[in-house]
Structures are given as C-alpha cells and as structure tokens.
Design an enzyme around this catalytic site. Structure first.
Site, PDB file in Angstrom:
ATOM      1  N   ALA A  23      62.814  97.879 105.545  1.00 33.51           N
ATOM      2  CA  ALA A  23      61.896  97.424 106.226  1.00 33.51           C
ATOM      3  C   ALA A  23      61.846  97.284 107.983  1.00 33.51           C
ATOM      4  O   ALA A  23      61.008  97.298 108.800  1.00 33.51           O
ATOM      5  CB  ALA A  23      61.447  95.908 105.670  1.00 33.51           C
ATOM      6  N   PHE A  34      61.081  91.849 105.265  1.00 40.48           N
ATOM      7  CA  PHE A  34      61.041  90.482 104.099  1.00 40.48           C
ATOM      8  C   PHE A  34      61.882  89.517 104.301  1.00 40.48           C
ATOM      9  O   PHE A  34      61.591  88.453 103.963  1.00 40.48           O
ATOM     10  CB  PHE A  34      61.346  91.402 102.811  1.00 40.48           C
ATOM     11  CG  PHE A  34      60.373  92.429 102.435  1.00 40.48           C
ATOM     12  CD1 PHE A  34      60.619  93.676 102.810  1.00 40.48           C
ATOM     13  CD2 PHE A  34      59.530  92.111 101.574  1.00 40.48           C
ATOM     14  CE1 PHE A  34      59.688  94.708 102.195  1.00 40.48           C
ATOM     15  CE2 PHE A  34      58.321  93.034 101.253  1.00 40.48           C
ATOM     16  CZ  PHE A  34      58.687  94.369 101.679  1.00 40.48           C
ATOM     17  N   HIS A 118      60.545 102.603  96.147  1.00 42.08           N
ATOM     18  CA  HIS A 118      59.780 101.811  95.427  1.00 42.08           C
ATOM     19  C   HIS A 118      58.221 101.902  95.432  1.00 42.08           C
ATOM     20  O   HIS A 118      57.368 101.118  95.390  1.00 42.08           O
ATOM     21  CB  HIS A 118      60.015 100.337  96.456  1.00 42.08           C
ATOM     22  CG  HIS A 118      61.292  99.807  96.294  1.00 42.08           C
ATOM     23  ND1 HIS A 118      61.985  98.867  97.360  1.00 42.08           N
ATOM     24  CD2 HIS A 118      62.022  99.816  95.404  1.00 42.08           C
ATOM     25  CE1 HIS A 118      63.175  98.492  97.068  1.00 42.08           C
ATOM     26  NE2 HIS A 118      63.469  99.211  95.855  1.00 42.08           N
TER      27      HIS A 118
HETATM   28  N1  APR Z   1      65.442  98.134 114.238  1.00 42.40           N
HETATM   29  C1  APR Z   1      66.541  97.902 113.249  1.00 42.40           C
HETATM   30  N2  APR Z   1      66.662  97.161 112.179  1.00 42.40           N
HETATM   31  C2  APR Z   1      65.763  96.283 112.159  1.00 42.40           C
HETATM   32  C3  APR Z   1      64.507  95.957 113.132  1.00 42.40           C
HETATM   33  C4  APR Z   1      64.625  96.973 114.197  1.00 42.40           C
HETATM   34  N3  APR Z   1      63.655  96.933 114.850  1.00 42.40           N
HETATM   35  N4  APR Z   1      63.846  94.968 112.899  1.00 42.40           N
HETATM   36  C5  APR Z   1      64.793  94.230 111.803  1.00 42.40           C
HETATM   37  N5  APR Z   1      65.633  94.907 111.386  1.00 42.40           N
HETATM   38  C6  APR Z   1      66.605  94.940 110.507  1.00 42.40           C
HETATM   39  C7  APR Z   1      67.049  93.388 110.075  1.00 42.40           C
HETATM   40  O1  APR Z   1      67.851  92.983 110.617  1.00 42.40           O
HETATM   41  C8  APR Z   1      67.054  93.447 108.382  1.00 42.40           C
HETATM   42  O2  APR Z   1      68.592  93.827 108.274  1.00 42.40           O
HETATM   43  O3  APR Z   1      65.995  95.517 108.901  1.00 42.40           O
HETATM   44  C9  APR Z   1      66.379  94.709 108.037  1.00 42.40           C
HETATM   45  C10 APR Z   1      65.226  94.206 107.046  1.00 42.40           C
HETATM   46  O4  APR Z   1      65.703  93.655 106.009  1.00 42.40           O
HETATM   47  P1  APR Z   1      64.792  93.196 104.668  1.00 42.40           P
HETATM   48  O5  APR Z   1      63.634  92.557 105.314  1.00 42.40           O
HETATM   49  O6  APR Z   1      65.671  92.487 103.640  1.00 42.40           O
HETATM   50  O7  APR Z   1      64.089  94.642 103.917  1.00 42.40           O
HETATM   51  P2  APR Z   1      64.555  95.638 103.083  1.00 42.40           P
HETATM   52  O8  APR Z   1      66.282  95.896 103.304  1.00 42.40           O
HETATM   53  O9  APR Z   1      63.991  96.840 103.343  1.00 42.40           O
HETATM   54  O10 APR Z   1      64.172  95.024 101.889  1.00 42.40           O
HETATM   55  C11 APR Z   1      64.853  95.603 100.555  1.00 42.40           C
HETATM   56  O11 APR Z   1      63.596  93.837  99.205  1.00 42.40           O
HETATM   57  O12 APR Z   1      61.837  92.442  98.803  1.00 42.40           O
HETATM   58  C12 APR Z   1      62.340  93.799  98.644  1.00 42.40           C
HETATM   59  O13 APR Z   1      61.177  95.612  97.718  1.00 42.40           O
HETATM   60  C13 APR Z   1      61.445  94.808  99.049  1.00 42.40           C
HETATM   61  O14 APR Z   1      61.847  97.095  99.756  1.00 42.40           O
HETATM   62  C14 APR Z   1      62.249  95.762  99.836  1.00 42.40           C
HETATM   63  C15 APR Z   1      63.583  95.306  99.305  1.00 42.40           C
END
Ligand code: APR
Length: 245
Positions: A23, A34, A118
């Site tokens: 994300a 998230f 997903h």
């Molecule tokens: N550039 C790089 N990284 C970033 C940025 C950015 N501009 N903004 C935020 N981040 C990082 C955050 O530090 C965090 O480590 O992106 C990560 C987002 O983490 P999550 O919100 O947990 O997203 P994700 O890892 O994709 O979640 C995995 O969880 O709820 C489920 O299905 C949902 O696919 C999702 C899965």
C-alpha cells in the site's frame, strides 16, 4: 558507494529482477495505507472485511466496501513511483511486479506483467456461479446482484478468510524462486501468505532491495540495500543513476 548507487548497480547486474509492492507505493496517489498514521485499520475493524461477515450482512458490508474502496479509488491516479516501475519494465530491468494492492494503479501506469496477489477492484465476482463482471458496469451505491442468478456480487479482491487466487500464488512463488533481485516497496510485511514471498526470494539466493519510509519486518533480516524514503523519490534517483551509467 551510496545506497542508491548500490541499488542501481544490483539492478544493472541482475538477470531477473522482480518487484513486490504494498500500500505504501500508492500513498502518494492519495490512497490510504492500512497501518501507520491514517491507516485504514486505525479507523475500521478488520473483522468487517471478513468473507463471513460479507455473506452474513451483505448490504452493510457492501456500503462500507463501497465507501472505503470504490469511492476512494475511483479518482485516484498512478504516481511517479508506479510510472518508474513501468519504465524499469520497459527498459528491461524489471520482469514482473507482484502487488498486494487492489487499486489498479500499476495497471493504469502501464506496467504489463503484474500479478495481483490480492485480486483487484476492477472486477466483481458472483459468489454462486463465479462469473466475473466489470465493476464499472454497475451502480455501486447498493449491492450489485449477479445478472444471471441474482446472488450478491462481491469485489474480485481477497477478503480476510478467503484463499489467495491459486494462479497468483503459484506464479508469485515461482517468480520468487526464479529472481536474482527482488525490490520490496511500501509494505509492512505483516500479512501472510503475501509477506512470506520476500523470505522465499531471499532463501532462493536473491538480493533484496527495500524501499520504505520506515524499518519493517524485513529490514534487518533479509535486506541487502535499505533505501529509506518515499517510493517516488527513491525510484527517481535510481532511474537517474541507471541513466547516468
Ligand atoms: N513510500 C514508501 N513506503 C511507504 C510510503 C511511501 N510514500 N508511505 C508509506 N509507506 C510504507 C509504510 O512505512 C508501511 O511499511 O508502506 C507500508 C504500508 O504498510 P501497510 O499499510 O501494512 O500495507 P501493506 O503492507 O500493503 O498491507 C498488506 O494487509 O490489510 C492487508 O490486504 C491488505 O494488502 C494489504 C496487506
């Protein structure tokens, strides 16, 4: 050697580089992540996104899904990070992207070889006859019904409690075994089985580059080059470095 130079060097040396995104890569497009500040799971209880809840309370669940996914995503555009990955693929540096995201932004940025681990929010699927339909063909303000069997349609993305699409899972694991370089961008590495993929790449001998704003579950375990910062900024610098050499 700077970390950017090291990352560019590894990309130039690699024979089969793959990217794994979460994300965080879409935050700069205005799509909330998230976890972390403003994260969706800070505002909503994850149990509302379980598949059992959806079939027990379809109307209620759909209203929420429409509000936080379809309404939010409908006007979102790829950001420079998505376009940079499409460019790396076009230049032959990137063989595939495995994304956990359902926002379709890699697809809209022009990347070709994308595995949507997903699923995605472009399609709706009937829970009874499994037929798929374009979400854009329906009024999503109320729960859409299958035109054939009148059963509620659900978004074609993975709810908690649902299996990962078999083809996506198998292709992703195959790519993790095959790649000699994996770039992990914008994921907290907390949700399995997706979070297992970088571990599999590491176990198969791939070098790991991580781009994130913060340290994650991976950083001090499997990462060779950690690039702290925003995905669009870092990928821009890597492209400049590649161009320069
Ligand atoms: N550039 C790089 N990284 C970033 C940025 C950015 N501009 N903004 C935020 N981040 C990082 C955050 O530090 C965090 O480590 O992106 C990560 C987002 O983490 P999550 O919100 O947990 O997203 P994700 O890892 O994709 O979640 C995995 O969880 O709820 C489920 O299905 C949902 O696919 C999702 C899965």
């Amino acid at each position: 050697m700077s970390q950017i130079k090291r990352a560019a060097y590894l990309l130039k040396q690699s024979k089969f580089a793959v990217c794994f995104t979460g994300a965080g890569i879409s935050v700069e497009s205005g799509v909330p992540s998230f976890r972390g500040e403003d994260g969706l799971w800070e505002k909503y209880d994850q149990s509302l996104f379980e598949i059992d809840y959806f079939y027990k309370h379809p109307e209620k669940s759909w209203a929420l899904i429409n509000r936080i996914f379809f309404e939010v995503l409908k006007d979102k555009k790829p950001n420079k990070a998505h376009y940079a990955l499409a460019k790396l693929e076009e230049l032959g540096y990137m063989k595939a992207i495995i994304t956990q995201n359902i926002d379709n932004l890699h697809y809209l940025a022009g990347s070709k070889n994308i595995i949507e681990y997903h699923g995605n929010s472009r399609m709706l699927v009937c829970g009874k006859c499994a037929k798929k339909f374009n979400a854009s063909d329906f009024d999503l303000s109320s729960i859409p019904l299958c035109p054939d069997c009148k059963f509620p349609l659900k978004p074609d993305f993975v709810f908690f409690g649902e299996m990962i699409p078999k083809v996506a899972q198998e292709k992703s694991e195959e790519l993790m075994r095959q790649c000699d370089l994996l770039i992990v961008i914008g994921t907290s590495g907390l949700v399995y089985p997706a979070a297992f993929l970088p571990m599999l790449a590491h176990k198969s001998g791939a070098k790991i580059i991580e781009i994130n704003k913060t340290f994650t579950e991976y950083t001090d375990k499997i990462v060779d080059v950690f690039l702290e910062g925003s995905a669009s900024e870092i990928l821009k610098e890597i492209l400049i470095e590649l161009d320069a050499n």
